[in-house]
Write a protein that holds these residues in place. Sequence first.
Motif, PDB file in Angstrom:
ATOM      1  N   LEU A 195       3.467  -2.441   4.000  1.00  0.00           N
ATOM      2  CA  LEU A 195       3.219  -1.068   4.418  1.00  0.00           C
ATOM      3  C   LEU A 195       2.612  -0.239   3.294  1.00  0.00           C
ATOM      4  N   ILE A 196       3.012  -0.469   2.050  1.00  0.00           N
ATOM      5  CA  ILE A 196       2.411   0.303   0.957  1.00  0.00           C
ATOM      6  C   ILE A 196       0.958  -0.122   0.765  1.00  0.00           C
ATOM      7  N   GLN A 197       0.632  -1.399   1.028  1.00  0.00           N
ATOM      8  CA  GLN A 197      -0.758  -1.826   0.962  1.00  0.00           C
ATOM      9  C   GLN A 197      -1.577  -1.192   2.075  1.00  0.00           C
ATOM     10  N   ALA A 198      -1.027  -1.176   3.309  1.00  0.00           N
ATOM     11  CA  ALA A 198      -1.748  -0.561   4.421  1.00  0.00           C
ATOM     12  C   ALA A 198      -1.902   0.939   4.208  1.00  0.00           C
ATOM     13  N   ALA A 199      -0.840   1.594   3.705  1.00  0.00           N
ATOM     14  CA  ALA A 199      -0.913   3.035   3.461  1.00  0.00           C
ATOM     15  C   ALA A 199      -1.960   3.361   2.410  1.00  0.00           C
ATOM     16  N   ALA A 200      -2.028   2.559   1.350  1.00  0.00           N
ATOM     17  CA  ALA A 200      -2.996   2.820   0.283  1.00  0.00           C
ATOM     18  C   ALA A 200      -4.422   2.624   0.773  1.00  0.00           C
ATOM     19  N   ARG A 201      -4.656   1.608   1.592  1.00  0.00           N
ATOM     20  CA  ARG A 201      -6.013   1.366   2.082  1.00  0.00           C
ATOM     21  C   ARG A 201      -6.447   2.438   3.079  1.00  0.00           C
ATOM     22  N   MET A 202      -5.528   2.893   3.933  1.00  0.00           N
ATOM     23  CA  MET A 202      -5.877   3.967   4.854  1.00  0.00           C
ATOM     24  C   MET A 202      -6.139   5.267   4.103  1.00  0.00           C
ATOM     25  N   ALA A 203      -5.331   5.538   3.069  1.00  0.00           N
ATOM     26  CA  ALA A 203      -5.543   6.753   2.278  1.00  0.00           C
ATOM     27  C   ALA A 203      -6.875   6.684   1.536  1.00  0.00           C
TER      28      ALA A 203
END
Length: 457
Positions: free
Chosen positions: A107-115
Motif C-alpha cells: 500500500l505504501i508503494q501504491a500510495a507513493a506511485r499515485m501521489a
Amino acid sequence: MAKAQRRYVCQACGGVSSRWQGQCGDCAEWNTLVEEAPAVVTPFAAKHDLRRGGRTIDLVALDTDVPSPPRVSTGIAEFDRTLGGGLVPGSATLIGGDPGIGKSTLLIQAAARMAAAGHGVTYISGEEAADQVRLRARRLGLGQAPVRLAAATSVRDILATLDGGPPPALLVIDSIQTMHSDAIEGSPGTVSQVRASAHELVRYAKDTGCALVLVGHVTKDGAIAGPRVLEHMVDAVLSFEGERSHQYRILRATKNRFGGTDEIGVFAMGGGGLDEVANPSALFLTQREEGVAGAVVFPAIEGTRSLLVEIQALVVRLASGATPRRAVVGWDSGRLAMILAVLEARCGLSFSSAEVYLNVAGGYRVADPAADLAVAAALVSALSERPVPVDAVAFGEVALSGELRPVAHAGLRLKEAAKLGFERALLPAAGALEAQALAVARFGTLGRLVDHLLGRG
C-alpha cells in the motif's frame, strides 16, 4: 421508560446472546462474548409507522444506460489487474493477510506511485508512528513521494481533518481493527467498534468520491478478523497470500463489485519492496534438462492468465502390515484419494501398500479440477519410476468411471505452454480444439493414458 435489554456479542463471529456464557453457541469459541449496550426501545418507537414521513426516492428502469465507472491506476499493474483495472472513485476495498506478508509495503508503494502521478493520497497508520512509516518509505526509495501521512486511531479526528480540505483520491487506513469511534462504547478491535468505524469511513468515501483502502487483520485460520458484516460493507475484498519464508506473494480477489474475482496479482519480495512478476510461471517451474520420475507440468488458469506449475509425486513402498501415509501440499487431499481409487479400480495399479506424497512446487495452491490428469500422470510416473517427457504438459478432469473429461480454456493453456518452450500435451479426447503449435496426444480414458506412460501397447 422501557428498560434496556442486555446483549452479548461474540467478537469472533458476531453472534448475539441475551446472557453471558463462556462459549459462543454459534462458533464454539471460548471467552469471546462481550456486553454491548443497545439502544433503548420505547413504546412510541416500537409503534411508529415508518411508511410516513420519509422522502420519495427515484426508481429507474433496469435497462437504463449507465457508463462504466472510471478507474484510477495505482501504478502497479498486478494490483490493478486484481482490482479489475484500477481503483474506482468512491469504492471501499478491504485487504487482509498474515502479519508480515507485505500489506503495508504494497500500500505504501501504491500510495507513493499515485501521489507521484499527481493524485492526492492520505495514509493513516493506526499501528505505527508516522516516523516508522516514513523510514519504511525511505528504505523502499519512496521518501520523496508527496503522500500526506498521519498516525491516528480516532475516526472523529480523521474525518474532521479530511473535511478541512479537498478529499484525497486515495485514503489508506492501516488498520481498521485499530480505529475507534467515540459514538459508541467499546475498545478498538471489538465487533461494535470495527463495524461503526468502517461504516463512518465507507460513508465518507461514498459521499466524497474518495477511494478507500482498509487493512484488516486475519485470524489463525486465515479469515479476516472481526464481524463478517465488514466484508459485506466494502466493495472489494482482497487476500494477500504467501509464506514469509518464500519470495513470492499472491494478491487474490475474493469479492469485487466492479470486476471479476478470478484474477490474481503475483509479486516477489525483494530488497526494494514488492516487485511485479511479469511471468509467474517461472516461479513455479523447476528448470531441468532431463525428466524426473513423478514430476508433471500443469497449466493452471487464474482469471485471464495461465500459470504453469509443477506437480510432484513420490511413491514409497512399505513393508507388509505398515499403515501407508498420504501427505498433500497445495492440493485437495480428498481429490487425491479419489484419483488413487480410480487408478486402482480402473487401471489395475496398486497404491494400498505404498506411501504417497504430493506437492505443488513453489507453494502454489491448486483448486482447478483440470489438475486431475496431471496428478494421475505424476502418480503413475512415480510408481513406475518412468519420467514423463520434460517438454510435456498435462491437464484434464478424471471421472470416477475412469473417463477423461475436457476442461475450459484449453487453447489458453496450450498457448502459454508453447510460449514457454513445451512441445507436447496430454489431453482428454473429448472437446473441440483448434490447431496448436504443440503435438497433442488425446486419451479417452485414464487407462489409455496409463498404457501410454508405461509403454504398453
